[in-house]
Write an enzyme that holds these catalytic residues in place. Structure first.
Site: not given
Ligand code: APR
Length: 314
Positions: A14, A84, A177
């Protein structure tokens, strides 16, 4: 805004889609990506900046290798979080993501003290509440992106049914949401004509159901959650803030008496401009809609109370 600099914390699907949308439209001057996995932020920043060669303006896209390298942003978008997994309960996920939120929000306060925050991490409304409580900022400065996405999903369902009016469809989704979101046909229209004039009751009910299932349907096919429409939803909100557009976007806002609720973040029609949430639009809800809205609020309050029971805010 002086810098037109946007920080994105979490360079996953995202976050990167939001950055891509912003970079190719030239909406801001500079995008800074930060991710706990540094190479993800660096790799995507290079790829994204290379994508701007044929764009109207040369957006700079950088990676921050530490939170402090993301400085003086006008807006910070938070998409950091973990998905999750099988063995995790919803409650586990809530606590894990809230902890991540606390960390990143504390960094934002230090490094971009004048920023506005757009929260995207799930569960969206509760995470937006966490941002408010951790910062203690004025409520207009923090907003959750959900209604922009859910109303796009509703607009898609409307045009699937009608077969016309694609760019003229305005859809309204309020509430949480999640499973109790409220797509509202009576507040949706195509070219100014109310949806209720264009479709039957059964067709409208089908649109409401399919909108609510919009995210799950994509997961069924992809095995992962959506990112292009969520990314575009973020970009639209960023553009509205940077350009001071003052457009109406349903968004998760902190209520202070509106719709008979306080101290809860939930999706309501909001005017988005330079100051973030410039105004919450309060509509007269009939008793059916008000009941649905109350149920939505209760779902969010349940999540907030899980955090309180675990002494998260102490
Ligand atoms: N600091 C920075 N980045 C982090 C941290 C942190 N403490 N913890 C996790 N991340 C990063 C992960 O490494 C990953 O690259 O957050 C990113 C999340 O990306 P994805 O797993 O690809 O998830 P995405 O589909 O982008 O969704 C992100 O938005 O819509 C919501 O439910 C979805 O909560 C989720 C978020």
């Amino acid at each position: 805004m002086i810098n037109r600099r946007v920080g994105i914390i979490g360079a996953g699907s995202v976050g990167a889609s939001a950055a891509y949308s912003l970079a190719i439209t030239g909406a801001c001057n500079e995008i800074i990506l930060y991710d706990i996995v540094t190479d993800v932020a660096i790799g995507k920043a290079i790829d994204l900046e290379q994508s701007t060669n044929f764009s109207p303006s040369g957006t700079i896209v950088k990676a921050a290798t530490t939170p402090s390298e993301m400085k003086d942003c006008d807006i910070v978008v938070i998409t950091a979080g973990v998905p999750r997994t099988g063995e995790m309960t919803r409650e586990d996920l809530l606590l894990i993501n809230a902890k991540i939120m606390k960390e990143v929000v504390t960094d934002i306060q230090k490094n971009s003290p004048n920023a506005l925050i757009i929260c995207v991490s799930n569960p969206l409304d509760v995470m937006t509440y966490v941002c408010h409580k951790i910062t203690g900022w004025e409520r207009n400065r923090i907003v959750g992106m959900a209604g922009a996405l859910d109303s796009s999903r509703m607009a898609y369902q409307i045009s699937q049914k009608l077969g016309f009016g694609r760019s003229q469809t305005r859809a309204m989704v309020i509430g949480d949401h999640g499973e109790n979101m409220i797509p509202v046909p009576s507040l949706s229209s195509v070219g100014g004509v109310p949806l209720t004039e264009l479709l039957t009751k059964e067709q409208l009910e089908d649109i409401v159901d399919k909108t609510k299932q919009g995210g799950a349907k994509i997961v069924q096919h992809l095995g992962t959650s959506a990112y292009y429409a969520p990314g575009r939803g973020v970009a639209v909100m960023v553009e509205a803030i940077l350009n001071d557009s003052k457009i109406m976007i349903p968004s998760s806002c902190m209520l202070d008496g509106e719709y008979n609720h306080s101290d809860v973040t939930v999706g309501v029609p909001a005017i988005i401009g330079r100051n973030g949430v410039e105004k919450i639009i309060e509509m007269e809800l009939d008793s059916d809609l008000q009941n649905k809205f109350n149920t939505s609020v209760q779902t969010i309050q349940k999540g907030i109370s899980v955090l309180k029971q675990n002494n998260f805010f102490n």
